[in-house]
Write a protein that holds these residues in place. Structure first.
Motif, PDB file in Angstrom:
ATOM      1  N   THR A  91       0.776  -1.172  -0.331  1.00 14.42           N
ATOM      2  CA  THR A  91       0.013  -0.118   0.044  1.00 14.42           C
ATOM      3  C   THR A  91       0.798   1.242  -0.003  1.00 14.42           C
ATOM      4  OG1 THR A  91      -1.711  -1.131   1.157  1.00 14.42           O
ATOM      5  CG2 THR A  91      -1.757   1.446   1.148  1.00 14.42           C
ATOM      6  N   CYS A  92       1.975   1.395   0.826  1.00 15.04           N
ATOM      7  CA  CYS A  92       2.809   2.418   0.770  1.00 15.04           C
ATOM      8  C   CYS A  92       3.524   2.637  -0.606  1.00 15.04           C
ATOM      9  CB  CYS A  92       3.683   2.091   2.073  1.00 15.04           C
ATOM     10  SG  CYS A  92       3.038   2.228   3.685  1.00 15.04           S
ATOM     11  N   MET A  94       2.529   1.822  -3.258  1.00 15.04           N
ATOM     12  CA  MET A  94       1.438   2.498  -4.259  1.00 15.04           C
ATOM     13  C   MET A  94       1.070   3.810  -4.217  1.00 15.04           C
ATOM     14  SD  MET A  94      -1.090  -1.178  -4.361  1.00 15.04           S
ATOM     15  CE  MET A  94      -1.999  -0.191  -5.591  1.00 15.04           C
ATOM     16  N   TYR A  95       1.047   4.415  -2.998  1.00 14.34           N
ATOM     17  CA  TYR A  95       0.503   5.610  -2.621  1.00 14.34           C
ATOM     18  C   TYR A  95       1.435   6.713  -2.113  1.00 14.34           C
ATOM     19  CZ  TYR A  95      -3.933   3.201  -3.443  1.00 14.34           C
ATOM     20  OH  TYR A  95      -4.915   2.681  -4.030  1.00 14.34           O
ATOM     21  N   ILE A  96       2.627   6.325  -1.907  1.00 16.96           N
ATOM     22  CA  ILE A  96       3.853   7.324  -1.334  1.00 16.96           C
ATOM     23  C   ILE A  96       4.879   7.210  -2.517  1.00 16.96           C
ATOM     24  CG2 ILE A  96       5.051   7.834   0.573  1.00 16.96           C
ATOM     25  CD1 ILE A  96       3.359   6.481   2.344  1.00 16.96           C
ATOM     26  N   ALA A 102       8.158   6.006   1.960  1.00 17.40           N
ATOM     27  CA  ALA A 102       7.103   4.883   1.810  1.00 17.40           C
ATOM     28  C   ALA A 102       7.727   3.746   2.639  1.00 17.40           C
ATOM     29  CB  ALA A 102       7.061   4.578   0.227  1.00 17.40           C
ATOM     30  N   HIS A 139       6.615  -4.560  -7.696  1.00 16.17           N
ATOM     31  CA  HIS A 139       5.842  -3.467  -7.852  1.00 16.17           C
ATOM     32  C   HIS A 139       4.683  -3.991  -8.911  1.00 16.17           C
ATOM     33  CE1 HIS A 139       8.737  -0.299  -6.467  1.00 16.17           C
ATOM     34  NE2 HIS A 139       8.312  -0.914  -5.642  1.00 16.17           N
TER      35      HIS A 139
END
Length: 367
Positions: A91-92, A94-96, A102, A139
């Protein structure tokens, strides 16, 4: 000067038990087999997919095979801890956008959630970092990274660790408490240090200790027994044992064994071979279970004592102090313990023998 430097270096060393060479080699062999087999099984399960192994599993293998008694090495910690860290790490990632932010956030959140769910597993922190810094290959997997390689390899390594440790006679996973018959304290704990005393002391600690309450109970009970033994004049097993021992022969018919149980009014009897060597023990309830399944065609070959006896027997030597027997009679409810010399039964100590001897010691102390 040299000695002062040596003392300084000793401060940096952990207060950790160094195992014998054989045990150290077995730990290393266990990790080798665990990683090798789980990697091969992953490759076999996934077919043509090029299976790869993530580095944190090496750290997990250290815990599972070298310190399986650690609370951090238990199955819940490994599976739940690794899964949570995988979810947070992906999650980190993907979004940071910033990688440093991250993986820092991923590890920090993983620690908080693992401690909240009582699933702290140090290698899981490395899984969170791998999810962020693993590159394009990781990823592209997205949340599939949690199922493979994280969850699949975790479960495979865990199963191998359970089998390997059990083969070595190690209790893994750890059982929850010393008293396996009930949730009450053991008889020894009732008159010494009880589990709630240990828990109350642990609750006052601000640090997280890498030892379970169960292990603390075992250590404290063993230390209590040694301390008690120092203040008592010790009887030896040969002083209180019964030398006339009634036993069964391993070739004896089960019906004949039942007649002997009735005659002696005993709940269990030792079993010897033709050379009078102790080879097992047979309890009355095992004979009863045999009669219950007597009509089962799969057990028609079971007609001798050796077919239903228990081959693992706790024994003592004539020169041993009787204090060594207390945990078996008190904590594990043994009815008797054979006294063995050169693999032959030379005597038997019953619970009544122990009570009489301990009562004599109490009378000597009060006098």
């Amino acid at each position: 000067m040299f000695h002062s430097q040596l003392r300084w270096l000793n401060i940096l060393k952990p207060n950790f038990k160094v195992l014998p060479l054989k045990e150290r080699l077995l730990c290393g062999i266990g990790a080798l087999l665990g990683l090798l087999l789980s990697s091969l099984i992953s490759w076999w399960v996934l077919g043509d997919i090029n299976a790869w192994y993530i580095a944190p599993m090496g750290a997990s293998s250290v815990l599972l095979f070298a310190v399986p008694a650690s609370p951090l090495a238990q199955p819940w910690n490994m599976v739940v801890g690794n899964t949570l860290a995988g979810i947070i790490g992906v999650t980190c990632a993907m979004y940071i956008p910033n990688l440093t932010e991250a993986f820092s956030v991923a590890v920090g959140l993983s620690i908080v959630l693992m401690m909240t769910t009582d699933s702290l597993h140090p290698p899981s922190g490395a899984i969170a970092i791998t999810a962020v810094l693993g590159g394009d290959a990781v990823h592209q997997l997205g949340y599939h990274f949690i199922f493979y390689p994280v969850l699949l390899n975790s479960i495979l390594l865990l199963v191998i660790a359970i089998v390997f440790n059990r083969m070595l006679g190690k209790q893994y996973p750890q059982i929850a408490q010393v008293n396996q018959r009930s949730k009450d304290p053991t008889p020894t704990q009732k008159v010494t240090i009880q589990p709630q005393d240990i828990q109350a002391t642990l609750d006052q600690q601000t640090e997280l200790l890498d030892i379970s309450e169960y292990d603390l109970q075992k250590i404290i009970l063993a230390a209590q027994e040694k301390a008690n033994a120092r203040g008592q004049s010790q009887f030896k097993c040969q002083d209180i044992m019964s030398k006339h021992v009634v036993s069964l022969n391993e070739q004896e018919d089960i019906h004949s064994a039942l007649d002997k149980f009735k005659q002696m009014n005993l709940m269990s009897l030792p079993v010897s071979n033709a050379e009078q060597q102790l080879v097992g023990t047979l309890a009355l309830y095992e004979v009863v279970e045999w009669f219950k399944r007597a009509n089962d065609m799969r057990t028609t070959w079971e007609h001798q004592v050796k077919h239903i006896m228990v081959r693992q027997v706790v024994t003592v030597k004539p020169e041993q102090p009787i204090q060594d027997l207390v945990p078996y009679f008190v904590e594990r409810s043994f009815n008797y313990i054979p006294v063995v010399e050169d693999q032959k039964i030379v005597g038997m100590i019953s619970r009544a023998d122990m009570i009489a001897a301990l009562n004599q010691q109490l009378n000597q102390i009060s006098a």
